[in-house]
Write a protein that holds these residues in place. Structure first.
Motif, PDB file in Angstrom:
ATOM      1  N   HIS A  75     -44.809  28.609 -54.336  1.00 34.02           N
ATOM      2  CA  HIS A  75     -43.802  29.660 -54.222  1.00 34.02           C
ATOM      3  C   HIS A  75     -43.793  30.253 -52.813  1.00 34.02           C
ATOM      4  O   HIS A  75     -42.737  30.584 -52.273  1.00 34.02           O
ATOM      5  CB  HIS A  75     -44.068  30.761 -55.249  1.00 34.02           C
ATOM      6  CG  HIS A  75     -44.083  30.283 -56.665  1.00 34.02           C
ATOM      7  ND1 HIS A  75     -42.950  29.861 -57.330  1.00 34.02           N
ATOM      8  CD2 HIS A  75     -45.104  30.139 -57.548  1.00 34.02           C
ATOM      9  CE1 HIS A  75     -43.267  29.499 -58.558  1.00 34.02           C
ATOM     10  NE2 HIS A  75     -44.572  29.654 -58.703  1.00 34.02           N
ATOM     11  N   LEU A  76     -44.978  30.392 -52.221  1.00 31.70           N
ATOM     12  CA  LEU A  76     -45.064  30.962 -50.882  1.00 31.70           C
ATOM     13  C   LEU A  76     -44.408  30.045 -49.850  1.00 31.70           C
ATOM     14  O   LEU A  76     -43.714  30.511 -48.942  1.00 31.70           O
ATOM     15  CB  LEU A  76     -46.534  31.213 -50.515  1.00 31.70           C
ATOM     16  CG  LEU A  76     -46.797  31.938 -49.196  1.00 31.70           C
ATOM     17  CD1 LEU A  76     -46.085  33.281 -49.169  1.00 31.70           C
ATOM     18  CD2 LEU A  76     -48.297  32.125 -48.996  1.00 31.70           C
ATOM     19  N   GLY A  77     -44.611  28.734 -49.986  1.00 32.12           N
ATOM     20  CA  GLY A  77     -43.949  27.790 -49.088  1.00 32.12           C
ATOM     21  C   GLY A  77     -42.439  27.845 -49.239  1.00 32.12           C
ATOM     22  O   GLY A  77     -41.694  27.816 -48.248  1.00 32.12           O
ATOM     23  N   LEU A  78     -41.954  27.926 -50.479  1.00 30.08           N
ATOM     24  CA  LEU A  78     -40.517  28.074 -50.712  1.00 30.08           C
ATOM     25  C   LEU A  78     -40.001  29.398 -50.148  1.00 30.08           C
ATOM     26  O   LEU A  78     -38.884  29.466 -49.610  1.00 30.08           O
ATOM     27  CB  LEU A  78     -40.220  27.997 -52.210  1.00 30.08           C
ATOM     28  CG  LEU A  78     -40.429  26.622 -52.871  1.00 30.08           C
ATOM     29  CD1 LEU A  78     -40.258  26.732 -54.384  1.00 30.08           C
ATOM     30  CD2 LEU A  78     -39.459  25.586 -52.309  1.00 30.08           C
ATOM     31  N   SER A  79     -40.818  30.438 -50.255  1.00 30.77           N
ATOM     32  CA  SER A  79     -40.442  31.739 -49.699  1.00 30.77           C
ATOM     33  C   SER A  79     -40.304  31.661 -48.181  1.00 30.77           C
ATOM     34  O   SER A  79     -39.380  32.248 -47.594  1.00 30.77           O
ATOM     35  CB  SER A  79     -41.491  32.789 -50.088  1.00 30.77           C
ATOM     36  OG  SER A  79     -41.210  34.031 -49.487  1.00 30.77           O
ATOM     37  N   ASN A  80     -41.221  30.951 -47.531  1.00 32.03           N
ATOM     38  CA  ASN A  80     -41.120  30.768 -46.076  1.00 32.03           C
ATOM     39  C   ASN A  80     -39.840  30.023 -45.710  1.00 32.03           C
ATOM     40  O   ASN A  80     -39.153  30.371 -44.744  1.00 32.03           O
ATOM     41  CB  ASN A  80     -42.317  29.990 -45.545  1.00 32.03           C
ATOM     42  CG  ASN A  80     -43.625  30.732 -45.660  1.00 32.03           C
ATOM     43  OD1 ASN A  80     -44.679  30.117 -45.648  1.00 32.03           O
ATOM     44  ND2 ASN A  80     -43.586  32.051 -45.773  1.00 32.03           N
ATOM     45  N   ALA A  81     -39.534  28.966 -46.475  1.00 31.65           N
ATOM     46  CA  ALA A  81     -38.290  28.233 -46.235  1.00 31.65           C
ATOM     47  C   ALA A  81     -37.081  29.150 -46.420  1.00 31.65           C
ATOM     48  O   ALA A  81     -36.111  29.084 -45.656  1.00 31.65           O
ATOM     49  CB  ALA A  81     -38.200  27.031 -47.177  1.00 31.65           C
ATOM     50  N   ALA A  82     -37.151  30.015 -47.425  1.00 34.90           N
ATOM     51  CA  ALA A  82     -36.069  30.972 -47.665  1.00 34.90           C
ATOM     52  C   ALA A  82     -35.921  31.928 -46.485  1.00 34.90           C
ATOM     53  O   ALA A  82     -34.801  32.257 -46.070  1.00 34.90           O
ATOM     54  CB  ALA A  82     -36.338  31.753 -48.955  1.00 34.90           C
ATOM     55  N   THR A  83     -37.047  32.385 -45.923  1.00 37.60           N
ATOM     56  CA  THR A  83     -37.010  33.279 -44.759  1.00 37.60           C
ATOM     57  C   THR A  83     -36.320  32.609 -43.580  1.00 37.60           C
ATOM     58  O   THR A  83     -35.458  33.197 -42.921  1.00 37.60           O
ATOM     59  CB  THR A  83     -38.440  33.689 -44.367  1.00 37.60           C
ATOM     60  OG1 THR A  83     -39.024  34.454 -45.415  1.00 37.60           O
ATOM     61  CG2 THR A  83     -38.438  34.526 -43.092  1.00 37.60           C
ATOM     62  N   ILE A  84     -36.714  31.372 -43.305  1.00 40.77           N
ATOM     63  CA  ILE A  84     -36.156  30.648 -42.154  1.00 40.77           C
ATOM     64  C   ILE A  84     -34.663  30.413 -42.335  1.00 40.77           C
ATOM     65  O   ILE A  84     -33.854  30.670 -41.429  1.00 40.77           O
ATOM     66  CB  ILE A  84     -36.903  29.317 -41.950  1.00 40.77           C
ATOM     67  CG1 ILE A  84     -38.370  29.583 -41.590  1.00 40.77           C
ATOM     68  CG2 ILE A  84     -36.225  28.476 -40.867  1.00 40.77           C
ATOM     69  CD1 ILE A  84     -39.274  28.371 -41.740  1.00 40.77           C
ATOM     70  N   ARG A  85     -34.257  29.951 -43.511  1.00 40.18           N
ATOM     71  CA  ARG A  85     -32.846  29.649 -43.746  1.00 40.18           C
ATOM     72  C   ARG A  85     -32.004  30.924 -43.831  1.00 40.18           C
ATOM     73  O   ARG A  85     -30.854  30.937 -43.383  1.00 40.18           O
ATOM     74  CB  ARG A  85     -32.700  28.787 -44.996  1.00 40.18           C
ATOM     75  CG  ARG A  85     -33.254  27.376 -44.762  1.00 40.18           C
ATOM     76  CD  ARG A  85     -33.194  26.507 -46.003  1.00 40.18           C
ATOM     77  NE  ARG A  85     -31.827  26.287 -46.457  1.00 40.18           N
ATOM     78  CZ  ARG A  85     -30.965  25.457 -45.881  1.00 40.18           C
ATOM     79  NH1 ARG A  85     -31.317  24.775 -44.809  1.00 40.18           N
ATOM     80  NH2 ARG A  85     -29.742  25.301 -46.383  1.00 40.18           N
ATOM     81  N   ALA A  86     -32.571  31.985 -44.366  1.00 38.16           N
ATOM     82  CA  ALA A  86     -31.851  33.265 -44.369  1.00 38.16           C
ATOM     83  C   ALA A  86     -31.708  33.797 -42.943  1.00 38.16           C
ATOM     84  O   ALA A  86     -30.662  34.357 -42.584  1.00 38.16           O
ATOM     85  CB  ALA A  86     -32.570  34.278 -45.249  1.00 38.16           C
ATOM     86  N   GLY A  87     -32.759  33.628 -42.136  1.00 32.55           N
ATOM     87  CA  GLY A  87     -32.682  34.042 -40.734  1.00 32.55           C
ATOM     88  C   GLY A  87     -31.630  33.258 -39.970  1.00 32.55           C
ATOM     89  O   GLY A  87     -30.876  33.821 -39.158  1.00 32.55           O
ATOM     90  N   ASN A  88     -31.550  31.967 -40.223  1.00 31.50           N
ATOM     91  CA  ASN A  88     -30.500  31.140 -39.617  1.00 31.50           C
ATOM     92  C   ASN A  88     -29.109  31.625 -40.042  1.00 31.50           C
ATOM     93  O   ASN A  88     -28.190  31.726 -39.219  1.00 31.50           O
ATOM     94  CB  ASN A  88     -30.653  29.676 -40.017  1.00 31.50           C
ATOM     95  CG  ASN A  88     -31.859  29.001 -39.396  1.00 31.50           C
ATOM     96  OD1 ASN A  88     -32.364  28.015 -39.918  1.00 31.50           O
ATOM     97  ND2 ASN A  88     -32.351  29.510 -38.275  1.00 31.50           N
ATOM     98  N   ALA A  89     -28.947  31.897 -41.340  1.00 30.32           N
ATOM     99  CA  ALA A  89     -27.654  32.371 -41.856  1.00 30.32           C
ATOM    100  C   ALA A  89     -27.277  33.710 -41.228  1.00 30.32           C
ATOM    101  O   ALA A  89     -26.108  33.959 -40.909  1.00 30.32           O
ATOM    102  CB  ALA A  89     -27.704  32.488 -43.380  1.00 30.32           C
ATOM    103  N   LEU A  90     -28.267  34.576 -41.044  1.00 27.83           N
ATOM    104  CA  LEU A  90     -28.019  35.865 -40.396  1.00 27.83           C
ATOM    105  C   LEU A  90     -27.534  35.654 -38.964  1.00 27.83           C
ATOM    106  O   LEU A  90     -26.592  36.317 -38.514  1.00 27.83           O
ATOM    107  CB  LEU A  90     -29.292  36.707 -40.410  1.00 27.83           C
ATOM    108  CG  LEU A  90     -29.213  38.068 -39.702  1.00 27.83           C
ATOM    109  CD1 LEU A  90     -28.199  38.974 -40.396  1.00 27.83           C
ATOM    110  CD2 LEU A  90     -30.586  38.728 -39.659  1.00 27.83           C
ATOM    111  N   GLY A  91     -28.183  34.740 -38.241  1.00 24.22           N
ATOM    112  CA  GLY A  91     -27.778  34.469 -36.865  1.00 24.22           C
ATOM    113  C   GLY A  91     -26.354  33.942 -36.766  1.00 24.22           C
ATOM    114  O   GLY A  91     -25.651  34.202 -35.794  1.00 24.22           O
TER     115      GLY A  91
END
Length: 454
Positions: A288-304
């Motif tokens: 779950h933590l690895g998926l959470s990290n992936a979610a952080t990165i992809r959400a950060g990309n979407a924000l940018g």
């Protein structure tokens, strides 16, 4: 115009990014697991002491890791905006803050014995744990620097190298532990102190490897050029994001650390059983933590990119992946509890029966909190990607400290349910966090990014 991705494409992209991160977290977890298994072979007292010491260490480490967690969404957003200068600035100041924090908390690791005694731990266990922390504590400096640099690399989607560096570190830890705990290959038999030395050696090896990669493979970012020059504006930005992330993590980890303290009140055997059950639950949590990290990165990309449609679909996809993992874990813990717990003990251990009896009950409780534990960490990952940290910090504090911790004490000691009651409080705290954080993401944070999906 942003490219529209289908759900299958999201699942694939999350898997490609997330699987190496999951592997890296599992390899990192293997470092602590190696300590637990080998010290369990060495003796129940040694296992109880390191369980206590590790909980104490990680309270301090995970708060400091907030600066590393802050670097991840900041770098991911800057990468989407093609802003190399901000990538460099945020990573450098993350390293600065990590070094400063480690220096400030080192005294708490060096003089841990009176603190452990004040927490009503058995004097012999507290003494052994304090000896471990005096050595292992020095690993906080390289460990926090590694955290920042791994977050930087992951945000640039260099997740494969994050995995392999962690795998090498886990192998180094296992070999060093085997030599120094038991006195193999001509090394001195140091027991708990051998595990502490192995921990520091492992963190130093990780730091050397990750710095070498950053310098020689990604020279365009010039991370360490004029490293000594302050950048107070970015220092403040990382600090403002990192502190609430660190406090959020601290709220959760201190819930678990305090549960270890409460189990210590029940005796060495319940504490050892708690350590084993918690290690097993932590292993599945790494997914779950690895998926959470992936979610952080992809959400950060979407924000940018201000791409709300991408954010919403990606959030749904990663949540589904986490739920599937939770269901599989529930089945595993309910059907294979005894064989799993037996991995941590010698077959002729005189306390084996007691530990199995307690540990089986604790794993049943761990099965209960898999769904909510996965949901809350996915929500946190998505919120961090959007750099939304202050309100989630308050939500986490309320969930873990106002709901979870009092519930653990109430069910464990007031209601006389012992270890099962302590873990019931964990379930309630995690469930509260999952509900609040998911509501925050879907009802507020996601609406501030671009325009909604059609």
């Amino acid at each position: 115009m942003n490219k529209v991705m289908t759900y299958p494409a999201h699942f694939k992209a999350i898997a490609v990014l997330g699987l190496p991160l999951i592997g890296g977290h599992l390899a990192q977890f293997a470092i602590g697991l190696t300590d637990t298994v080998m010290l369990g072979w060495y003796g129940v007292e040694a296992l109880a002491a390191v369980t206590l010491a590790s909980s104490y260490f990680f309270v301090l480490f995970l708060f400091g890791a907030g600066f590393g967690w802050a670097v991840m969404p900041m770098v991911a957003t800057a990468a989407a905006e093609e802003d190399e200068t901000s990538i460099r600035r945020s990573t450098r100041m993350g390293l600065w803050l990590s070094l400063l924090y480690a220096a400030l908390v080192m005294p708490l690791l060096w003089w841990s014995y009176p603190i452990l005694i004040a927490l009503r731990q058995e004097p012999q266990v507290a003494e052994t744990a304090a000896q471990y922390l005096r050595v292992a504590g020095w690993g906080l400096f390289p460990a926090l620097l590694v955290m920042v640099l791994k977050s930087y690399l992951a945000a640039l989607e260099r997740t494969q190298i994050v995995l392999w560096i962690t795998v090498v570190a886990a192998l180094v830890n296992g070999v060093t532990n085997y030599a120094l705990i038991f006195g193999n290959w001509g090394a001195p038999e140091l027991g708990v102190m051998g595990a502490a030395i192995a921990s520091v050696v492992t963190q130093i090896v990780s730091l050397v490897a990750v710095v070498a990669y950053a310098v020689y493979v990604l020279p365009q970012y010039n991370l360490f050029q004029r490293f000594w020059r302050p950048d107070w504006e970015m220092f403040g930005s990382v600090l403002r994001l990192g502190v609430p992330i660190g406090l959020t993590t601290l709220a959760e980890v201190t819930l678990f650390a305090t549960s270890a303290v409460m189990m210590g009140w029940l005796g060495q055997v319940p504490l050892a059983a708690h350590g084993i059950a918690l290690n097993l639950a932590s292993a599945t949590f790494m997914v779950h933590l690895g998926l959470s990290n992936a979610a952080t990165i992809r959400a950060g990309n979407a924000l940018g990119r201000r791409d709300r449609a991408h954010l919403e679909k990606g959030a749904i996809a990663v949540t589904i992946m986490s739920l599937v993992m939770s269901v599989l874990t529930v089945i595993l813990f309910l059907t294979c509890a005894e064989p799993l717990i037996s991995l941590f003990m010698e077959s002729d251990d005189p306390q084996r029966g007691q530990i199995l009896a307690i540990g089986t009950g604790l794993l049943a409780m761990a099965a209960l909190f898999q769904l909510v534990d996965g949901a809350q960490v996915i929500a946190l990952g998505l919120l961090r990607g959007l750099q939304d940290a202050k309100v989630p910090m308050v939500m986490a504090g309320l969930s873990y400290w106002v709901v979870g911790l009092p519930s653990s004490y109430y069910f464990g000691f007031v209601r006389g349910m012992d270890g099962i009651g302590v873990w019931m409080g964990l379930v309630l705290g995690l469930a509260c966090a999952a509900i609040l954080l998911m509501a925050r993401f879907w009802m507020r944070s996601v609406r501030e990014v671009g325009v909604p999906a059609e």
